[in-house]
Design a protein around this motif. Structure first.
Motif, short mmCIF file in Angstrom:
data_model
loop_
_atom_site.label_atom_id
_atom_site.label_comp_id
_atom_site.label_asym_id
_atom_site.label_seq_id
_atom_site.Cartn_x
_atom_site.Cartn_y
_atom_site.Cartn_z
N TYR A 48 0.81 -1.21 0.00
CA TYR A 48 0.00 0.00 0.00
C TYR A 48 0.85 1.26 0.00
CZ TYR A 48 0.38 -0.56 5.14
OH TYR A 48 0.83 -0.73 6.42
N GLU A 49 2.07 1.20 0.51
CA GLU A 49 2.98 2.34 0.38
C GLU A 49 3.35 2.55 -1.09
OE1 GLU A 49 5.44 2.25 4.63
OE2 GLU A 49 6.13 1.04 2.93
N PHE A 50 3.58 1.44 -1.77
CA PHE A 50 3.95 1.50 -3.18
C PHE A 50 2.80 2.05 -4.02
CE2 PHE A 50 4.06 -0.86 -7.30
CZ PHE A 50 5.11 -0.17 -7.87
N VAL A 51 1.60 1.51 -3.80
CA VAL A 51 0.44 1.94 -4.59
C VAL A 51 0.07 3.38 -4.27
CG1 VAL A 51 -1.99 1.51 -5.09
CG2 VAL A 51 -0.44 -0.40 -4.81
N SER A 52 0.21 3.77 -3.01
CA SER A 52 -0.05 5.16 -2.64
C SER A 52 0.90 6.10 -3.36
CB SER A 52 0.10 5.33 -1.11
OG SER A 52 -0.15 6.66 -0.74
N PHE A 53 2.15 5.69 -3.48
CA PHE A 53 3.14 6.48 -4.21
C PHE A 53 2.73 6.62 -5.68
CE2 PHE A 53 6.91 6.46 -6.96
CZ PHE A 53 7.52 7.65 -6.57
N LEU A 54 2.27 5.53 -6.27
CA LEU A 54 1.84 5.57 -7.66
C LEU A 54 0.67 6.54 -7.84
CD1 LEU A 54 1.92 1.79 -8.68
CD2 LEU A 54 3.60 3.55 -9.24
N GLY A 55 -0.25 6.53 -6.87
CA GLY A 55 -1.38 7.44 -6.93
C GLY A 55 -0.96 8.89 -6.85
N GLU A 56 -0.06 9.17 -5.93
CA GLU A 56 0.43 10.55 -5.76
C GLU A 56 1.15 11.04 -7.02
OE1 GLU A 56 2.90 10.48 -2.34
OE2 GLU A 56 1.26 10.13 -0.93
N LYS A 57 1.86 10.15 -7.68
CA LYS A 57 2.62 10.50 -8.88
C LYS A 57 1.78 10.42 -10.15
CE LYS A 57 6.43 11.35 -6.75
NZ LYS A 57 6.93 12.74 -6.65
N ASN A 58 0.49 10.15 -9.99
CA ASN A 58 -0.40 10.03 -11.14
C ASN A 58 0.13 9.03 -12.15
OD1 ASN A 58 -2.65 10.59 -12.71
ND2 ASN A 58 -1.69 12.31 -13.76
N SER A 59 0.57 7.91 -11.67
CA SER A 59 1.17 6.89 -12.53
C SER A 59 0.16 6.29 -13.49
CB SER A 59 1.77 5.78 -11.66
OG SER A 59 2.19 4.70 -12.46
N SER A 60 0.61 6.01 -14.71
CA SER A 60 -0.24 5.37 -15.71
C SER A 60 -0.57 3.94 -15.32
CB SER A 60 0.46 5.39 -17.08
OG SER A 60 1.68 4.69 -17.01
N VAL A 61 0.19 3.38 -14.36
CA VAL A 61 -0.07 2.02 -13.89
C VAL A 61 -1.49 1.90 -13.34
CG1 VAL A 61 0.58 0.28 -12.17
CG2 VAL A 61 2.35 1.54 -13.40
N LEU A 62 -1.99 2.99 -12.75
CA LEU A 62 -3.32 2.98 -12.15
C LEU A 62 -4.40 3.49 -13.09
CD1 LEU A 62 -2.45 4.30 -8.56
CD2 LEU A 62 -2.85 1.94 -9.28
N CYS A 63 -4.05 3.76 -14.33
CA CYS A 63 -5.03 4.23 -15.29
C CYS A 63 -6.00 3.10 -15.66
CB CYS A 63 -4.35 4.75 -16.56
SG CYS A 63 -3.63 6.40 -16.36
N ILE A 64 -7.13 3.47 -16.21
CA ILE A 64 -8.16 2.51 -16.58
C ILE A 64 -7.65 1.63 -17.72
CG2 ILE A 64 -10.52 2.31 -17.48
CD1 ILE A 64 -10.99 5.13 -16.22
N PRO A 65 -7.92 0.32 -17.67
CA PRO A 65 -7.47 -0.59 -18.75
C PRO A 65 -8.04 -0.20 -20.11
CG PRO A 65 -8.21 -1.82 -16.83
CD PRO A 65 -8.59 -0.40 -16.59
N ASP A 66 -7.35 -0.60 -21.16
CA ASP A 66 -7.70 -0.19 -22.52
C ASP A 66 -9.11 -0.62 -22.92
OD1 ASP A 66 -5.31 1.09 -22.89
OD2 ASP A 66 -4.34 -0.59 -23.89
N ASP A 67 -9.55 -1.82 -22.51
CA ASP A 67 -10.89 -2.26 -22.89
C ASP A 67 -11.96 -1.38 -22.27
OD1 ASP A 67 -10.17 -3.26 -20.37
OD2 ASP A 67 -11.55 -4.94 -20.52
N LYS A 68 -11.71 -0.91 -21.03
CA LYS A 68 -12.66 0.00 -20.38
C LYS A 68 -12.56 1.41 -20.98
CE LYS A 68 -14.12 -3.08 -17.40
NZ LYS A 68 -14.18 -2.92 -15.96
N ILE A 69 -11.35 1.81 -21.36
CA ILE A 69 -11.16 3.11 -22.02
C ILE A 69 -12.00 3.18 -23.29
CG2 ILE A 69 -9.49 4.50 -23.35
CD1 ILE A 69 -9.14 4.92 -20.41
N GLN A 70 -12.03 2.09 -24.02
CA GLN A 70 -12.81 2.05 -25.26
C GLN A 70 -14.30 2.26 -24.99
OE1 GLN A 70 -12.27 -1.54 -27.53
NE2 GLN A 70 -13.38 -0.78 -29.31
N ILE A 71 -14.79 1.64 -23.92
CA ILE A 71 -16.20 1.81 -23.53
C ILE A 71 -16.48 3.27 -23.19
CG2 ILE A 71 -17.91 1.25 -21.75
CD1 ILE A 71 -16.59 -1.53 -21.57
N ILE A 72 -15.59 3.88 -22.40
CA ILE A 72 -15.77 5.27 -21.99
C ILE A 72 -15.72 6.20 -23.20
CG2 ILE A 72 -14.75 7.17 -20.66
CD1 ILE A 72 -13.70 5.02 -18.71
#
Length: 240
Positions: free
Chosen positions: A26-50
């Motif tokens: 959770y320290e690692f994931v929190s860091f990714l969130g703070e840095k606006n990492s693309s790792v936490l972005c919505i998957p491509d199949d869901k992006i297509q729906i949106i």
């Protein structure tokens, strides 16, 4: 593009690096969130729906009901995944919630709720397909719903946002006053936010986290309260 074996090896290497550095998940994931990492972005199949839903809404030829269904489809693409699970039209004794969102078992096992505490154990999400910004009356009802549902976060997805030209005016003002009084936060995602998500310019954790933080910073005046030189005099007089 990497084959599956190479991807697995890379993931194992990352996991070993985290382990050797004594960094928990959770320290690692929190860091990714703070840095606006693309790792936490919505998957491509869901992006297509949106993206497809946004295109249909912007075409302007769908009915009110169709627009509402498209907004709910966008919401599900954002929140219904391996991290969050959604319950549609979950009813309380006094109202109806469009979506009740909670962490999945996988997310709980990895303590993601600790990495992103502003989501709480669960939160409410409502889609409003009004042709205009959502007014005070409905925002007030959403405030009441948060109180009776005992959650601290409500996400309102409104294509045209909410009313209010100034920070303390109309719906925007009510949201701030509600946060100040109740320590509960209503985050509004409008069409610009949805487009940012669809273009992977942000992720939902950074987006909501930043909006909650903005609400807190805007209303939290405690950091400006400093000890006044006369306080000790008042304290002595009070003891007499």
């Amino acid at each position: 593009m990497e084959n599956k074996s190479a991807q697995v090896n890379r993931i194992v290497q990352c996991a070993e690096s985290l382990e050797s550095g004594n960094i928990n998940i959770y320290e690692f994931v929190s860091f990714l969130g703070e840095k606006n990492s693309s790792v936490l972005c919505i998957p491509d199949d869901k992006i297509q729906i949106i993206t497809q839903a946004i295109t249909r809404i912007e075409a302007g030829n769908c009915s009110k009901g169709e627009k509402g269904a498209l907004l709910e489809k966008i919401t599900r693409a954002i929140f219904d995944n391996t991290i969050f699970s959604c319950v549609r039209n979950c009813r309380t004794s006094t109202n109806e919630i469009d979506l009740y969102v909670q962490w999945t078992e996988i997310a709980r096992l990895t303590h993601l709720q600790i990495a992103f505490p502003y989501f709480g154990d669960s939160f409410l999400c409502e889609c409003k397909n009004y042709g205009e910004p959502v007014g005070v009356t409905y925002v007030g009802k959403f405030c009441s719903l948060l109180l009776c549902s005992n959650v601290s976060l409500g996400v309102m997805i409104s294509w045209n946002g909410v009313t209010g030209r100034g920070k303390w005016d109309a719906s925007k003002g009510l949201i701030k006053k509600f946060a100040l009084k109740e320590n509960r936060y209503i985050v509004v995602l409008d069409k610009n936010d949805l487009k940012q998500l669809s273009r992977k310019e942000t992720n939902i954790f950074s987006l909501i986290g930043n909006k909650v933080q903005a609400l807190k910073l805007d209303i939290d005046y405690s950091t400006y309260l400093k000890s006044h030189p006369a306080e000790s005099e008042f304290a002595r007089n009070g003891e007499k």
